[in-house]
Design a protein around this motif. Structure first.
Motif, PDB file in Angstrom:
ATOM      1  N   CYS A  20      82.780  83.135  68.223  1.00 54.16           N
ATOM      2  CA  CYS A  20      82.105  82.460  69.334  1.00 54.16           C
ATOM      3  C   CYS A  20      82.646  83.016  70.650  1.00 54.16           C
ATOM      4  CB  CYS A  20      82.350  80.958  69.290  1.00 54.16           C
ATOM      5  SG  CYS A  20      81.470  80.093  67.973  1.00 54.16           S
ATOM      6  N   TYR A  21      81.775  83.052  71.647  1.00 53.35           N
ATOM      7  CA  TYR A  21      82.143  83.480  72.988  1.00 53.35           C
ATOM      8  C   TYR A  21      81.992  82.279  73.911  1.00 53.35           C
ATOM      9  CZ  TYR A  21      81.611  88.038  70.835  1.00 53.35           C
ATOM     10  OH  TYR A  21      81.732  89.121  69.993  1.00 53.35           O
ATOM     11  N   ILE A  22      83.040  81.969  74.629  1.00 49.34           N
ATOM     12  CA  ILE A  22      83.058  80.775  75.468  1.00 49.34           C
ATOM     13  C   ILE A  22      83.209  81.185  76.918  1.00 49.34           C
ATOM     14  CG2 ILE A  22      84.269  78.615  76.003  1.00 49.34           C
ATOM     15  CD1 ILE A  22      84.764  80.158  72.611  1.00 49.34           C
ATOM     16  N   GLY A  23      82.413  80.581  77.775  1.00 53.58           N
ATOM     17  CA  GLY A  23      82.490  80.851  79.213  1.00 53.58           C
ATOM     18  C   GLY A  23      82.586  79.566  80.003  1.00 53.58           C
ATOM     19  N   ASN A  24      83.532  79.486  80.928  1.00 59.76           N
ATOM     20  CA  ASN A  24      83.729  78.285  81.742  1.00 59.76           C
ATOM     21  C   ASN A  24      83.936  78.657  83.204  1.00 59.76           C
ATOM     22  OD1 ASN A  24      83.858  76.262  79.581  1.00 59.76           O
ATOM     23  ND2 ASN A  24      85.767  77.274  79.016  1.00 59.76           N
ATOM     24  N   ASP A  25      83.468  77.779  84.072  1.00 61.56           N
ATOM     25  CA  ASP A  25      83.804  77.887  85.488  1.00 61.56           C
ATOM     26  C   ASP A  25      85.155  77.214  85.687  1.00 61.56           C
ATOM     27  OD1 ASP A  25      84.003  77.232  88.335  1.00 61.56           O
ATOM     28  OD2 ASP A  25      81.932  77.912  88.447  1.00 61.56           O
ATOM     29  N   ILE A  26      86.141  77.949  86.177  1.00 63.04           N
ATOM     30  CA  ILE A  26      87.484  77.409  86.376  1.00 63.04           C
ATOM     31  C   ILE A  26      87.877  77.462  87.861  1.00 63.04           C
ATOM     32  CG2 ILE A  26      88.292  77.856  84.041  1.00 63.04           C
ATOM     33  CD1 ILE A  26      89.620  80.420  85.087  1.00 63.04           C
ATOM     34  N   THR A  27      86.882  77.421  88.725  1.00 61.25           N
ATOM     35  CA  THR A  27      87.145  77.472  90.155  1.00 61.25           C
ATOM     36  C   THR A  27      88.036  76.320  90.594  1.00 61.25           C
ATOM     37  OG1 THR A  27      85.027  78.568  90.555  1.00 61.25           O
ATOM     38  CG2 THR A  27      86.084  77.501  92.441  1.00 61.25           C
ATOM     39  N   GLY A  28      87.800  75.130  90.034  1.00 65.02           N
ATOM     40  CA  GLY A  28      88.607  73.972  90.399  1.00 65.02           C
ATOM     41  C   GLY A  28      88.198  73.398  91.745  1.00 65.02           C
ATOM     42  N   GLN A  29      89.054  72.554  92.305  1.00 63.36           N
ATOM     43  CA  GLN A  29      88.744  71.845  93.543  1.00 63.36           C
ATOM     44  C   GLN A  29      88.936  72.706  94.788  1.00 63.36           C
ATOM     45  OE1 GLN A  29      87.392  68.994  93.525  1.00 63.36           O
ATOM     46  NE2 GLN A  29      87.777  68.275  91.456  1.00 63.36           N
ATOM     47  N   TYR A  66      89.063  87.200  83.061  1.00 63.44           N
ATOM     48  CA  TYR A  66      88.822  86.523  84.332  1.00 63.44           C
ATOM     49  C   TYR A  66      87.647  87.227  84.999  1.00 63.44           C
ATOM     50  CZ  TYR A  66      93.349  84.008  84.595  1.00 63.44           C
ATOM     51  OH  TYR A  66      94.416  83.166  84.402  1.00 63.44           O
ATOM     52  N   GLN A  67      86.735  86.432  85.591  1.00 58.26           N
ATOM     53  CA  GLN A  67      85.650  86.990  86.399  1.00 58.26           C
ATOM     54  C   GLN A  67      85.697  86.344  87.777  1.00 58.26           C
ATOM     55  OE1 GLN A  67      81.801  87.636  84.101  1.00 58.26           O
ATOM     56  NE2 GLN A  67      82.709  85.963  82.932  1.00 58.26           N
ATOM     57  N   VAL A  68      85.806  87.150  88.799  1.00 58.07           N
ATOM     58  CA  VAL A  68      85.827  86.654  90.175  1.00 58.07           C
ATOM     59  C   VAL A  68      84.474  86.958  90.810  1.00 58.07           C
ATOM     60  CG1 VAL A  68      86.884  86.878  92.451  1.00 58.07           C
ATOM     61  CG2 VAL A  68      88.319  86.887  90.394  1.00 58.07           C
ATOM     62  N   ILE A  69      83.801  85.907  91.251  1.00 53.31           N
ATOM     63  CA  ILE A  69      82.490  86.030  91.891  1.00 53.31           C
ATOM     64  C   ILE A  69      82.694  85.936  93.394  1.00 53.31           C
ATOM     65  CG2 ILE A  69      80.109  85.237  91.902  1.00 53.31           C
ATOM     66  CD1 ILE A  69      81.198  85.908  89.108  1.00 53.31           C
ATOM     67  N   GLN A  70      82.517  87.053  94.069  1.00 53.13           N
ATOM     68  CA  GLN A  70      82.643  87.079  95.529  1.00 53.13           C
ATOM     69  C   GLN A  70      81.252  86.964  96.148  1.00 53.13           C
ATOM     70  OE1 GLN A  70      82.615  90.533  98.460  1.00 53.13           O
ATOM     71  NE2 GLN A  70      84.707  90.565  97.683  1.00 53.13           N
ATOM     72  N   LEU A 130      83.154  85.221 103.570  1.00 51.40           N
ATOM     73  CA  LEU A 130      83.259  85.348 102.113  1.00 51.40           C
ATOM     74  C   LEU A 130      83.613  84.012 101.475  1.00 51.40           C
ATOM     75  CD1 LEU A 130      85.351  88.650 101.837  1.00 51.40           C
ATOM     76  CD2 LEU A 130      82.859  88.423 101.773  1.00 51.40           C
ATOM     77  N   LYS A 131      83.179  83.872 100.228  1.00 55.89           N
ATOM     78  CA  LYS A 131      83.543  82.718  99.394  1.00 55.89           C
ATOM     79  C   LYS A 131      83.714  83.227  97.974  1.00 55.89           C
ATOM     80  CE  LYS A 131      80.437  79.433  98.781  1.00 55.89           C
ATOM     81  NZ  LYS A 131      80.160  79.332  97.339  1.00 55.89           N
ATOM     82  N   TRP A 132      84.713  82.655  97.247  1.00 57.49           N
ATOM     83  CA  TRP A 132      84.993  83.118  95.882  1.00 57.49           C
ATOM     84  C   TRP A 132      84.928  81.970  94.888  1.00 57.49           C
ATOM     85  CZ3 TRP A 132      87.762  84.910 100.096  1.00 57.49           C
ATOM     86  CH2 TRP A 132      87.813  86.298 100.284  1.00 57.49           C
ATOM     87  N   ASN A 133      84.480  82.315  93.658  1.00 59.44           N
ATOM     88  CA  ASN A 133      84.532  81.419  92.513  1.00 59.44           C
ATOM     89  C   ASN A 133      85.100  82.189  91.318  1.00 59.44           C
ATOM     90  OD1 ASN A 133      82.078  80.457  94.264  1.00 59.44           O
ATOM     91  ND2 ASN A 133      82.743  78.679  93.098  1.00 59.44           N
ATOM     92  N   ILE A 134      85.638  81.461  90.345  1.00 54.28           N
ATOM     93  CA  ILE A 134      86.313  82.088  89.214  1.00 54.28           C
ATOM     94  C   ILE A 134      85.715  81.565  87.903  1.00 54.28           C
ATOM     95  CG2 ILE A 134      88.541  82.596  88.137  1.00 54.28           C
ATOM     96  CD1 ILE A 134      89.826  81.546  90.758  1.00 54.28           C
TER      97      ILE A 134
END
Length: 356
Positions: A205-214, A249-253, A181-185
């Motif tokens: 306005c609706y704003i979406g960002n990838d906040i997975t980080g390093q 928060y959205q967690v992409i597994q 498994l691998k996850w992104n947020i």
């Protein structure tokens, strides 16, 4: 919504750690056999069982060790199943070097896929075929809001700040087979402009960002057998104006195969090395990409075939036991530019996401 998909965070991690790192610790130099004066092609991309996140990024490393990567435009990229052409990755006009899949259907469990890239100079790059895995686990999310100690300046000064902490609990659904498994947020929130004196209120306005980080979040379900992967803290976010309205928060597994897991494990290992990291030189980490006409030449990166599952959780200021001031009040004191036009916020759109 113009959400930054999983790729954006992954791409940052990939480009940061797809590098030969000269790590200086106690005068010891770890040499990963990269030539900083050579240029190499960097590829990161994926295909999933859905419509989102099916993108590929191509770049060329700089001839200088401190130079920036150069996007590669004008490539032809095909998604293949055996000898069958399924679709093509089309370059995005607003983002040179980034390509999005144009395919009417979706990749399917149990089928093997690969890509064929033709660069503008005529060179070809292929990925080794990878089989789409089955879904291995389901995530459950929870949020805790509390005072958390943050470092607030370069001198190490700390103070308590209200923050939302995202916890992820994972239930394994298939114990019979090995899995990886691998996850992104991602985050999603609403921005509302300061109302004008007359007429119809401006749309939000609706704003979406990838906040997975390093941090690279991976799990080896072959070595670590468990019914449940218990609560892990995935993200701590300062509570600010983003939480005034509905915040997601959205967690992409992603369920990936063993080869992809081993690749990301190597990336994680290098990124965790202590010392000085020079991130402009290519790392000698073998992915699943190669030149069929010149096997001795090196290409770096990975093409991922991933089964994806998305879990969301929301919160807003109504759930807090403290007062949170709206970032754009009715009266325009301390008026910020985004309060007059929320579309100037990066990754913002008036298009309402389906989950709002």
């Amino acid at each position: 919504m113009k959400v930054k998909k999983v790729l954006n965070g992954v791409k940052r991690a990939c480009y940061l750690t797809l590098v030969t790192l000269l790590v200086c610790t106690c005068a010891e130099v770890i040499d990963l056999d990269g030539d900083p004066t050579s240029q190499f092609v960097l590829v990161y991309g994926r295909v999933t069982d859905g419509k989102a996140g099916n993108e590929i990024s191509l770049a060329l490393t700089s001839e200088r060790s401190d130079g920036a990567q150069e996007p590669i435009s004008g490539a032809t990229i095909a998604l293949m199943k055996g000898e069958e052409l399924l679709g093509r990755y089309i370059e995005k006009s607003e983002s040179p070097g980034d390509y999005r899949l144009n395919y009417a259907d979706s990749a399917r469990e149990g089928e093997a896929y690969h890509i064929e890239i033709e660069l503008p100079n005529g060179e070809r790059i292929l990925s080794q075929p990878s089989v789409m895995p089955s879904l291995a686990a389901k995530d459950s999310l929870s949020i805790q809001v509390d005072l958390i100690e943050f470092v607030v300046d370069e001198r190490g000064f700390r103070r308590d700040i209200r923050a939302a902490q995202l916890y992820v609990d994972t239930k394994v659904t298939n114990l019979e087979n090995d899995f990886f498994l691998k996850w992104n947020i991602l985050e999603s929130y609403i921005a509302v402009e300061t109302p004008r004196c007359c007429g119809t209120p401006p749309p939000p306005c609706y704003i979406g960002n990838d906040i997975t980080g390093q941090e690279i979040r991976i799990y080896d379900g072959a070595s670590l057998k468990a019914d449940v992967i218990p609560d892990r803290l995935f993200r701590t976010t300062e509570v600010d104006g983003r939480f005034a309205f509905l915040y997601y928060y959205q967690v992409i597994q992603s369920t990936i195969d063993q080869q992809a897991y081993e690749y990301w494990s190597k990336i994680e290992e290098i990124s965790n090395l202590s010392g000085f990291v020079f991130d402009k030189t290519v790392a000698n980490i073998q992915g699943n990409l190669y030149y069929p006409d010149d096997p001795k030449s090196q290409v770096f990166g990975y093409f991922e075939v991933a089964r994806v599952d998305t879990t969301r959780i929301s919160t807003d200021s109504d759930e807090f036991n403290f007062f949170l001031r709206e970032p754009c009040p009715a009266s325009p004191e301390n008026f910020a530019p985004e309060c007059g036009s929320c579309l100037i916020i990066e990754n913002s759109t008036h298009d309402r996401p389906y989950f709002y």
